[in-house]
Design a protein around this motif. Structure first.
Motif, PDB file in Angstrom:
ATOM      1  N   ASP A  62       0.821  -1.216   0.000  1.00 34.78           N
ATOM      2  CA  ASP A  62       0.000   0.000   0.000  1.00 34.78           C
ATOM      3  C   ASP A  62       0.853   1.264   0.000  1.00 34.78           C
ATOM      4  O   ASP A  62       0.333   2.364  -0.206  1.00 34.78           O
ATOM      5  CB  ASP A  62      -0.920   0.017   1.231  1.00 34.78           C
ATOM      6  N   PHE A  63       2.130   1.106   0.240  1.00 39.27           N
ATOM      7  CA  PHE A  63       3.015   2.277   0.225  1.00 39.27           C
ATOM      8  C   PHE A  63       3.137   2.769  -1.215  1.00 39.27           C
ATOM      9  O   PHE A  63       3.403   1.970  -2.125  1.00 39.27           O
ATOM     10  CB  PHE A  63       4.391   1.892   0.771  1.00 39.27           C
ATOM     11  N   PRO A  64       2.949   4.053  -1.450  1.00 42.58           N
ATOM     12  CA  PRO A  64       2.913   4.551  -2.841  1.00 42.58           C
ATOM     13  C   PRO A  64       4.250   4.408  -3.565  1.00 42.58           C
ATOM     14  O   PRO A  64       5.319   4.555  -2.974  1.00 42.58           O
ATOM     15  CB  PRO A  64       2.538   6.029  -2.666  1.00 42.58           C
ATOM     16  N   GLY A  65       4.145   4.112  -4.862  1.00 40.95           N
ATOM     17  CA  GLY A  65       5.327   3.971  -5.697  1.00 40.95           C
ATOM     18  C   GLY A  65       5.704   2.517  -5.881  1.00 40.95           C
ATOM     19  O   GLY A  65       5.085   1.609  -5.322  1.00 40.95           O
ATOM     20  N   ASN A  66       6.717   2.281  -6.697  1.00 38.63           N
ATOM     21  CA  ASN A  66       7.246   0.931  -6.824  1.00 38.63           C
ATOM     22  C   ASN A  66       8.701   0.918  -6.364  1.00 38.63           C
ATOM     23  O   ASN A  66       9.346   1.968  -6.266  1.00 38.63           O
ATOM     24  CB  ASN A  66       7.100   0.392  -8.249  1.00 38.63           C
ATOM     25  N   SER A  67       9.218  -0.252  -6.113  1.00 41.24           N
ATOM     26  CA  SER A  67      10.526  -0.372  -5.460  1.00 41.24           C
ATOM     27  C   SER A  67      11.648   0.252  -6.280  1.00 41.24           C
ATOM     28  O   SER A  67      12.520   0.947  -5.736  1.00 41.24           O
ATOM     29  CB  SER A  67      10.833  -1.851  -5.197  1.00 41.24           C
ATOM     30  N   MET A  68      11.653   0.039  -7.598  1.00 45.46           N
ATOM     31  CA  MET A  68      12.748   0.553  -8.426  1.00 45.46           C
ATOM     32  C   MET A  68      12.728   2.074  -8.487  1.00 45.46           C
ATOM     33  O   MET A  68      13.782   2.718  -8.385  1.00 45.46           O
ATOM     34  CB  MET A  68      12.665  -0.048  -9.826  1.00 45.46           C
ATOM     35  N   ASP A  69      11.521   2.640  -8.626  1.00 42.35           N
ATOM     36  CA  ASP A  69      11.423   4.105  -8.673  1.00 42.35           C
ATOM     37  C   ASP A  69      11.830   4.726  -7.342  1.00 42.35           C
ATOM     38  O   ASP A  69      12.545   5.737  -7.296  1.00 42.35           O
ATOM     39  CB  ASP A  69       9.996   4.527  -9.028  1.00 42.35           C
ATOM     40  N   LEU A  70      11.398   4.094  -6.247  1.00 41.55           N
ATOM     41  CA  LEU A  70      11.744   4.613  -4.921  1.00 41.55           C
ATOM     42  C   LEU A  70      13.252   4.541  -4.702  1.00 41.55           C
ATOM     43  O   LEU A  70      13.863   5.469  -4.150  1.00 41.55           O
ATOM     44  CB  LEU A  70      11.018   3.823  -3.827  1.00 41.55           C
ATOM     45  N   ALA A  71      13.866   3.460  -5.137  1.00 40.22           N
ATOM     46  CA  ALA A  71      15.309   3.319  -4.972  1.00 40.22           C
ATOM     47  C   ALA A  71      16.048   4.425  -5.732  1.00 40.22           C
ATOM     48  O   ALA A  71      17.016   5.007  -5.231  1.00 40.22           O
ATOM     49  CB  ALA A  71      15.759   1.941  -5.452  1.00 40.22           C
ATOM     50  N   ALA A  72      15.583   4.707  -6.943  1.00 36.27           N
ATOM     51  CA  ALA A  72      16.219   5.758  -7.748  1.00 36.27           C
ATOM     52  C   ALA A  72      16.058   7.129  -7.090  1.00 36.27           C
ATOM     53  O   ALA A  72      17.007   7.922  -7.023  1.00 36.27           O
ATOM     54  CB  ALA A  72      15.626   5.765  -9.152  1.00 36.27           C
ATOM     55  N   GLU A  73      14.857   7.391  -6.577  1.00 35.26           N
ATOM     56  CA  GLU A  73      14.600   8.688  -5.945  1.00 35.26           C
ATOM     57  C   GLU A  73      15.423   8.864  -4.671  1.00 35.26           C
ATOM     58  O   GLU A  73      16.038   9.912  -4.442  1.00 35.26           O
ATOM     59  CB  GLU A  73      13.105   8.819  -5.627  1.00 35.26           C
ATOM     60  N   ILE A  74      15.438   7.838  -3.838  1.00 39.03           N
ATOM     61  CA  ILE A  74      16.161   7.935  -2.560  1.00 39.03           C
ATOM     62  C   ILE A  74      17.663   8.006  -2.824  1.00 39.03           C
ATOM     63  O   ILE A  74      18.392   8.751  -2.160  1.00 39.03           O
ATOM     64  CB  ILE A  74      15.827   6.737  -1.658  1.00 39.03           C
ATOM     65  N   GLY A  75      18.138   7.211  -3.813  1.00 40.28           N
ATOM     66  CA  GLY A  75      19.553   7.293  -4.175  1.00 40.28           C
ATOM     67  C   GLY A  75      19.927   8.696  -4.613  1.00 40.28           C
ATOM     68  O   GLY A  75      21.013   9.193  -4.278  1.00 40.28           O
ATOM     69  N   GLY A  76      19.026   9.340  -5.337  1.00 39.04           N
ATOM     70  CA  GLY A  76      19.272  10.725  -5.753  1.00 39.04           C
ATOM     71  C   GLY A  76      19.338  11.660  -4.569  1.00 39.04           C
ATOM     72  O   GLY A  76      20.209  12.547  -4.506  1.00 39.04           O
ATOM     73  N   ASP A  77      18.424  11.500  -3.611  1.00 43.64           N
ATOM     74  CA  ASP A  77      18.441  12.338  -2.406  1.00 43.64           C
ATOM     75  C   ASP A  77      19.742  12.151  -1.629  1.00 43.64           C
ATOM     76  O   ASP A  77      20.336  13.111  -1.133  1.00 43.64           O
ATOM     77  CB  ASP A  77      17.261  11.997  -1.501  1.00 43.64           C
ATOM     78  N   LEU A  78      20.176  10.898  -1.531  1.00 40.46           N
ATOM     79  CA  LEU A  78      21.396  10.597  -0.782  1.00 40.46           C
ATOM     80  C   LEU A  78      22.619  11.178  -1.496  1.00 40.46           C
ATOM     81  O   LEU A  78      23.521  11.748  -0.859  1.00 40.46           O
ATOM     82  CB  LEU A  78      21.540   9.080  -0.632  1.00 40.46           C
ATOM     83  N   LEU A  79      22.626  11.054  -2.816  1.00 40.96           N
ATOM     84  CA  LEU A  79      23.748  11.589  -3.600  1.00 40.96           C
ATOM     85  C   LEU A  79      23.822  13.103  -3.471  1.00 40.96           C
ATOM     86  O   LEU A  79      24.909  13.677  -3.330  1.00 40.96           O
ATOM     87  CB  LEU A  79      23.576  11.169  -5.059  1.00 40.96           C
ATOM     88  N   GLN A  80      22.674  13.750  -3.505  1.00 44.31           N
ATOM     89  CA  GLN A  80      22.638  15.204  -3.368  1.00 44.31           C
ATOM     90  C   GLN A  80      23.211  15.641  -2.019  1.00 44.31           C
ATOM     91  O   GLN A  80      23.889  16.658  -1.912  1.00 44.31           O
ATOM     92  CB  GLN A  80      21.198  15.701  -3.521  1.00 44.31           C
ATOM     93  N   GLU A  81      22.962  14.837  -1.000  1.00 43.36           N
ATOM     94  CA  GLU A  81      23.409  15.157   0.359  1.00 43.36           C
ATOM     95  C   GLU A  81      24.918  14.995   0.516  1.00 43.36           C
ATOM     96  O   GLU A  81      25.578  15.797   1.184  1.00 43.36           O
ATOM     97  CB  GLU A  81      22.679  14.253   1.368  1.00 43.36           C
ATOM     98  N   TYR A  82      25.486  13.962  -0.119  1.00 41.77           N
ATOM     99  CA  TYR A  82      26.880  13.609   0.203  1.00 41.77           C
ATOM    100  C   TYR A  82      27.815  13.514  -1.004  1.00 41.77           C
ATOM    101  O   TYR A  82      28.970  13.120  -0.860  1.00 41.77           O
ATOM    102  CB  TYR A  82      26.915  12.258   0.931  1.00 41.77           C
ATOM    103  N   GLU A  83      27.363  13.911  -2.196  1.00 41.63           N
ATOM    104  CA  GLU A  83      28.227  13.798  -3.368  1.00 41.63           C
ATOM    105  C   GLU A  83      29.492  14.633  -3.210  1.00 41.63           C
ATOM    106  O   GLU A  83      30.579  14.233  -3.649  1.00 41.63           O
ATOM    107  CB  GLU A  83      27.475  14.228  -4.632  1.00 41.63           C
ATOM    108  N   SER A  84      29.361  15.753  -2.551  1.00 33.23           N
ATOM    109  CA  SER A  84      30.525  16.622  -2.361  1.00 33.23           C
ATOM    110  C   SER A  84      31.585  15.975  -1.465  1.00 33.23           C
ATOM    111  O   SER A  84      32.748  16.392  -1.465  1.00 33.23           O
ATOM    112  CB  SER A  84      30.092  17.957  -1.743  1.00 33.23           C
ATOM    113  N   GLU A  85      31.190  14.939  -0.708  1.00 39.03           N
ATOM    114  CA  GLU A  85      32.126  14.242   0.176  1.00 39.03           C
ATOM    115  C   GLU A  85      32.667  12.959  -0.463  1.00 39.03           C
ATOM    116  O   GLU A  85      33.346  12.174   0.194  1.00 39.03           O
ATOM    117  CB  GLU A  85      31.452  13.914   1.509  1.00 39.03           C
ATOM    118  N   GLY A  86      32.359  12.758  -1.740  1.00 37.17           N
ATOM    119  CA  GLY A  86      32.928  11.618  -2.456  1.00 37.17           C
ATOM    120  C   GLY A  86      31.968  10.468  -2.708  1.00 37.17           C
ATOM    121  O   GLY A  86      32.360   9.451  -3.298  1.00 37.17           O
ATOM    122  N   LEU A  87      30.737  10.586  -2.290  1.00 39.04           N
ATOM    123  CA  LEU A  87      29.764   9.511  -2.500  1.00 39.04           C
ATOM    124  C   LEU A  87      29.418   9.421  -3.985  1.00 39.04           C
ATOM    125  O   LEU A  87      29.258  10.441  -4.661  1.00 39.04           O
ATOM    126  CB  LEU A  87      28.499   9.776  -1.679  1.00 39.04           C
TER     127      LEU A  87
END
Length: 397
Positions: free
Chosen positions: A120-145
């Motif tokens: 029942d959680f909105p979205g599908n697993s692959m799309d959520l993974a891509a979105e969250i990965g993007g959020d994480l990258l935005q947060e820490y890309e400057s530190e080498g992630l």
């Protein structure tokens, strides 16, 4: 690491037990509760193929908690978990918090994996993974992630269940099956390298273990006994509490020494050890005897010797090290933490009474003929040794 409030427990073999899986899960959870209770009010629960250990609100020793969880038989992995509320925004926040807590050096590649157990959680697993990965990258890309979906340094997993569970490391456990799911056995425990490993390996298969040590004062010292107790205590860190029976074997050994050929001393002594172990096993409702013998390692472990020793009892004798060479056994003892204790120079009773030229191919009929020299002498000594046994519970924590 006291901010970590939950651990995900992974298991392997339990997962293929079909309709009986819940029995193995429940026993594993019971062991975890018992082992963790001295650290605080840990709550252990299961949910659709997962076991969770929730830490108390009060402070606890993270390193000790991990040390215990990674030694429980049945556990293949322990994952420290960051927990979040089940919302889209908190999903990203939980992942970011987790990486901040567990990966202070952000110069690594990662792959994001989302398991949407709550459909029942909105979205599908692959799309959520891509979105969250993007959020994480935005947060820490400057530190080498950086992202690498093929061969990442770190796999970050987020499971969406009743809450959000995020983990990125699997601390290896010993595997095997929970103790108590496969009967009970008694092990002959000496101060050597082999027998503690045999005790460990049998316990790992879900067998509840007891042990017996044959003590020969004054020929073996209290330090030798303390050494054996330490070895049993180390193994209890994996197998849970182990009852150790201490048998005074001196008078039996002297009777054998005085009445039997000296080149057969070890074989005849072991036959009487097995007989005593069998009586104890029957009294303690054990189904087998366990030893640390390996084919050909010493004179009493040739095929002929093992067959003659086996003939002394009717109970099954398990030898988990039977096909291992000494180096393999040493490596195993180093892995489980018994090696440094085993090599301390306090000898056991078999070592003290061994002949310079022991028989290597004993014949059963010859051994039995020479044992007749003990008739009328040995029986009351065996009875007295069994009646005088003292028991200790060995427990690491």
């Amino acid at each position: 690491m006291n901010q970590i409030k939950m651990f995900l427990i992974k298991y392997a073999e339990i997962g293929i037990k079909g309709k009986n899986r819940y029995v193995f899960e429940d026993i594993l959870m019971k062991h975890i509760r018992n082992r963790m209770k001295h650290l605080g009010d840990f709550r252990v629960r299961k949910d659709y193929g997962r076991i969770y250990v929730e830490a108390p609100d009060t402070e606890y020793d993270y390193d000790e908690a991990v040390g215990i969880l990674t030694k429980v038989f049945g556990v293949t992995g322990v994952c420290p978990v960051t927990v979040g509320e089940k919302t889209r925004g908190e999903l990203s926040n939980a992942v970011i918090r987790h990486v901040a807590a567990f990966h202070p050096n952000k110069a690594f590649s990662f792959k994001m994996f989302v398991k949407r157990c709550d459909k029942d959680f909105p979205g599908n697993s692959m799309d959520l993974a891509a979105e969250i990965g993007g959020d994480l990258l935005q947060e820490y890309e400057s530190e080498g992630l950086r992202v690498d979906v093929h061969t990442p340094d770190v796999l970050i997993t987020a499971e969406i269940r009743d809450q959000i569970y995020v983990y990125s490391m699997v601390l290896p456990g010993p595997g095997g099956l929970p103790v108590g799911t496969n009967g009970k056995a008694i092990a002959l425990l000496s101060g050597g390298i082999d027998s503690p490993v045999a005790l460990y390996m049998t316990g790992k298969r879900g067998v509840e273990m007891e042990a017996v040590y044959f003590h020969s004062p004054p020929y073996t010292s209290l330090r030798a006994l303390e050494k054996v107790e330490t070895l049993g205590t180390i193994v209890s860190g994996y197998a849970g509490p182990i009852r150790l029976g201490i048998v005074d074997f001196t008078k039996i050994q002297l009777a054998i020494y005085d009445n039997c050929p000296h080149d057969e001393l070890t074989i005849i002594m072991k036959r009487f050890m097995f007989r005593i172990a069998e009586k104890l096993a029957e009294a303690e409702e054990c189904q087998a005897i366990v030893t640390g013998e390996s084919i050909g390692q010493v004179s009493s472990q040739t095929m002929q010797s093992l067959c003659v020793i086996n003939d002394a009892v009717k109970m099954p004798v398990f030898r988990p090290l039977i096909g291992m060479d000494k180096q393999e056994i040493v490596e195993y003892s180093e892995k489980i933490g018994t090696f440094q204790t085993s090599i301390q120079p306090f000898e056991d009773c078999c070592t003290i009474f061994v002949d310079k030229h022991p028989v290597t191919k004993p014949k059963l009929e010859v051994i039995e003929r020479h044992e007749k020299n003990l008739e009328g002498i040995i029986e009351p000594l065996v009875d007295a040794a069994i009646e005088g046994i003292t028991w200790k519970v060995l427990k690491e924590n």
